[in-house]
Design a protein around this motif. Structure first.
Motif, PDB file in Angstrom:
ATOM      1  N   HIS A 170       1.268  10.934  10.860  1.00  0.00           N
ATOM      2  CA  HIS A 170       2.325  10.585  11.817  1.00  0.00           C
ATOM      3  C   HIS A 170       2.474   9.077  11.984  1.00  0.00           C
ATOM      4  CE1 HIS A 170       1.124  14.740  12.848  1.00  0.00           C
ATOM      5  NE2 HIS A 170       2.388  14.897  13.181  1.00  0.00           N
ATOM      6  N   LYS A 171       1.958   8.335  11.020  1.00  0.00           N
ATOM      7  CA  LYS A 171       1.922   6.878  11.123  1.00  0.00           C
ATOM      8  C   LYS A 171       3.284   6.271  11.403  1.00  0.00           C
ATOM      9  CE  LYS A 171       1.346   4.613   7.306  1.00  0.00           C
ATOM     10  NZ  LYS A 171       0.691   4.028   6.112  1.00  0.00           N
ATOM     11  N   ASN A 172       4.271   6.588  10.598  1.00  0.00           N
ATOM     12  CA  ASN A 172       5.595   5.963  10.744  1.00  0.00           C
ATOM     13  C   ASN A 172       6.238   6.319  12.079  1.00  0.00           C
ATOM     14  OD1 ASN A 172       5.449   4.696   8.254  1.00  0.00           O
ATOM     15  ND2 ASN A 172       6.353   6.445   7.177  1.00  0.00           N
ATOM     16  N   GLN A 173       6.082   7.555  12.494  1.00  0.00           N
ATOM     17  CA  GLN A 173       6.640   7.976  13.785  1.00  0.00           C
ATOM     18  C   GLN A 173       5.988   7.208  14.933  1.00  0.00           C
ATOM     19  OE1 GLN A 173       6.088  12.143  14.640  1.00  0.00           O
ATOM     20  NE2 GLN A 173       6.452  11.844  16.830  1.00  0.00           N
TER      21      GLN A 173
ATOM     22  N   VAL B 270      -7.960   2.716  13.079  1.00  0.00           N
ATOM     23  CA  VAL B 270      -7.729   2.797  11.632  1.00  0.00           C
ATOM     24  C   VAL B 270      -6.732   1.714  11.231  1.00  0.00           C
ATOM     25  CG1 VAL B 270      -8.148   5.290  11.611  1.00  0.00           C
ATOM     26  CG2 VAL B 270      -5.800   4.437  11.813  1.00  0.00           C
ATOM     27  N   ASP B 271      -6.799   1.290   9.970  1.00  0.00           N
ATOM     28  CA  ASP B 271      -5.780   0.365   9.482  1.00  0.00           C
ATOM     29  C   ASP B 271      -4.621   1.149   8.892  1.00  0.00           C
ATOM     30  OD1 ASP B 271      -6.490   1.161   6.892  1.00  0.00           O
ATOM     31  OD2 ASP B 271      -7.669  -0.650   6.484  1.00  0.00           O
ATOM     32  N   THR B 272      -3.630   0.480   8.382  1.00  0.00           N
ATOM     33  CA  THR B 272      -2.426   1.166   7.894  1.00  0.00           C
ATOM     34  C   THR B 272      -2.656   1.866   6.554  1.00  0.00           C
ATOM     35  OG1 THR B 272      -1.683  -0.986   7.052  1.00  0.00           O
ATOM     36  CG2 THR B 272      -0.770  -0.247   9.148  1.00  0.00           C
ATOM     37  N   ASN B 273      -3.832   1.673   5.960  1.00  0.00           N
ATOM     38  CA  ASN B 273      -4.191   2.399   4.741  1.00  0.00           C
ATOM     39  C   ASN B 273      -5.062   3.615   5.051  1.00  0.00           C
ATOM     40  OD1 ASN B 273      -2.881   0.569   2.920  1.00  0.00           O
ATOM     41  ND2 ASN B 273      -4.590  -0.861   3.225  1.00  0.00           N
ATOM     42  N   ASN B 274      -5.205   3.926   6.345  1.00  0.00           N
ATOM     43  CA  ASN B 274      -5.988   5.062   6.828  1.00  0.00           C
ATOM     44  C   ASN B 274      -7.479   4.902   6.569  1.00  0.00           C
ATOM     45  OD1 ASN B 274      -5.831   7.488   8.328  1.00  0.00           O
ATOM     46  ND2 ASN B 274      -6.286   8.669   6.492  1.00  0.00           N
ATOM     47  N   THR B 275      -7.939   3.669   6.590  1.00  0.00           N
ATOM     48  CA  THR B 275      -9.375   3.405   6.556  1.00  0.00           C
ATOM     49  C   THR B 275      -9.840   3.183   7.998  1.00  0.00           C
ATOM     50  OG1 THR B 275      -9.285   2.380   4.366  1.00  0.00           O
ATOM     51  CG2 THR B 275     -11.178   1.828   5.751  1.00  0.00           C
ATOM     52  N   VAL B 276     -10.923   3.849   8.360  1.00  0.00           N
ATOM     53  CA  VAL B 276     -11.453   3.684   9.708  1.00  0.00           C
ATOM     54  C   VAL B 276     -12.049   2.286   9.840  1.00  0.00           C
ATOM     55  CG1 VAL B 276     -13.133   4.506  11.400  1.00  0.00           C
ATOM     56  CG2 VAL B 276     -11.913   6.148   9.956  1.00  0.00           C
ATOM     57  N   VAL B 277     -11.594   1.555  10.825  1.00  0.00           N
ATOM     58  CA  VAL B 277     -12.082   0.202  11.062  1.00  0.00           C
ATOM     59  C   VAL B 277     -13.220   0.218  12.077  1.00  0.00           C
ATOM     60  CG1 VAL B 277     -11.460  -2.133  11.767  1.00  0.00           C
ATOM     61  CG2 VAL B 277      -9.805  -0.721  10.542  1.00  0.00           C
ATOM     62  N   GLY B 278     -13.102   1.082  13.070  1.00  0.00           N
ATOM     63  CA  GLY B 278     -14.160   1.165  14.065  1.00  0.00           C
ATOM     64  C   GLY B 278     -14.025   2.372  14.964  1.00  0.00           C
ATOM     65  N   VAL B 279     -15.142   2.792  15.542  1.00  0.00           N
ATOM     66  CA  VAL B 279     -15.181   3.905  16.499  1.00  0.00           C
ATOM     67  C   VAL B 279     -16.124   3.508  17.629  1.00  0.00           C
ATOM     68  CG1 VAL B 279     -15.765   6.338  16.870  1.00  0.00           C
ATOM     69  CG2 VAL B 279     -14.825   5.611  14.652  1.00  0.00           C
ATOM     70  N   ARG B 280     -15.748   3.823  18.849  1.00  0.00           N
ATOM     71  CA  ARG B 280     -16.623   3.611  20.000  1.00  0.00           C
ATOM     72  C   ARG B 280     -16.548   4.828  20.908  1.00  0.00           C
ATOM     73  NH1 ARG B 280     -17.710   0.148  17.070  1.00  0.00           N
ATOM     74  NH2 ARG B 280     -18.099  -2.074  17.469  1.00  0.00           N
TER      75      ARG B 280
END
Length: 210
Positions: A195-198, A111-121
């Protein structure tokens, strides 16, 4: 007769010992090669989930460990942190979809820092050949449908397969597998967002995971 049986027993014992020795030697000789292959595969997948355009650091060298039921396991799991010009741009985490048709499915979610999924494998699965195995990018492009999707909340109704009223396709004759993946990616994305910042500022400590 007895002497023959003893001789045969000794031969069998020596054969077993020899076989065990060969297995041990083979394992010792191939262990490093296997580890190197696994590392190269991981690096390749990390750069698929978070493309090189998103970071200028080596993802495998910027990693921390986290634990949460949302990751589908009680074990600590690695989160690889992407940065560009010293600023965080995204995260990739290993997790499990626990309700696959044939057991847990290991996934890599970026995910990016805006909580958009960039990719899944999908890293590992035991799903049915010709049905559930379409979660594998080598079989179909279904796993790419997560890219660019965002999540508004933990109960975002869009994060479900069509059969459940959501935005993701299911497979004909195999709804359980895609449902498990969708639910896992939703949970992982929600966890990373909350929990991004942590996570971003935890000490790096993942050497055993590579």
């Amino acid at each position: 007769m007895i002497r023959a049986m003893k001789n045969n027993g000794a031969i069998l014992a020596l054969a077993a010992l020899f076989s065990t020795g060969i297995v041990a030697i083979t394992d010792a000789l191939t262990k490093d090669t296997i580890a190197e292959q696994e590392l190269q595969q991981l690096l390749q997948l990390l750069n698929q989930v978070l493309p090189a355009t998103m970071h200028d650091n080596i993802l495998s060298q910027n990693c921390t460990l986290v634990s949460s039921p949302e990751l589908g396991t009680d074990d600590k799991m690695p989160v690889y942190i992407a940065t560009k010009n010293g600023k965080p741009t995204g995260m990739v985490v290993k997790a499990f979809a626990q309700n696959g048709y044939n057991g847990a499915i290991k996934v890599l979610v970026g995910v990016d820092t805006n909580n958009t999924v960039v990719g899944v494998r999908v890293l590992q699965h035991n799903e049915t050949v010709g049905l559930g195995d379409r979660i594998d990018l080598n079989i179909s492009s279904w796993i790419l449908s997560f890219s660019g999707k965002s999540i508004n909340s933990a109960d975002d109704k869009r994060w479900a397969v069509h059969k459940d009223g959501g935005q993701f396709n299911q497979f004909t004759g195999a709804t359980i597998t895609p449902r498990a993946i969708v639910n896992a990616v939703r949970k992982v994305s929600t966890f990373l967002f909350h929990h991004k910042n942590q996570i971003l500022y935890q000490p790096s400590d993942c050497s055993d995971e590579l």
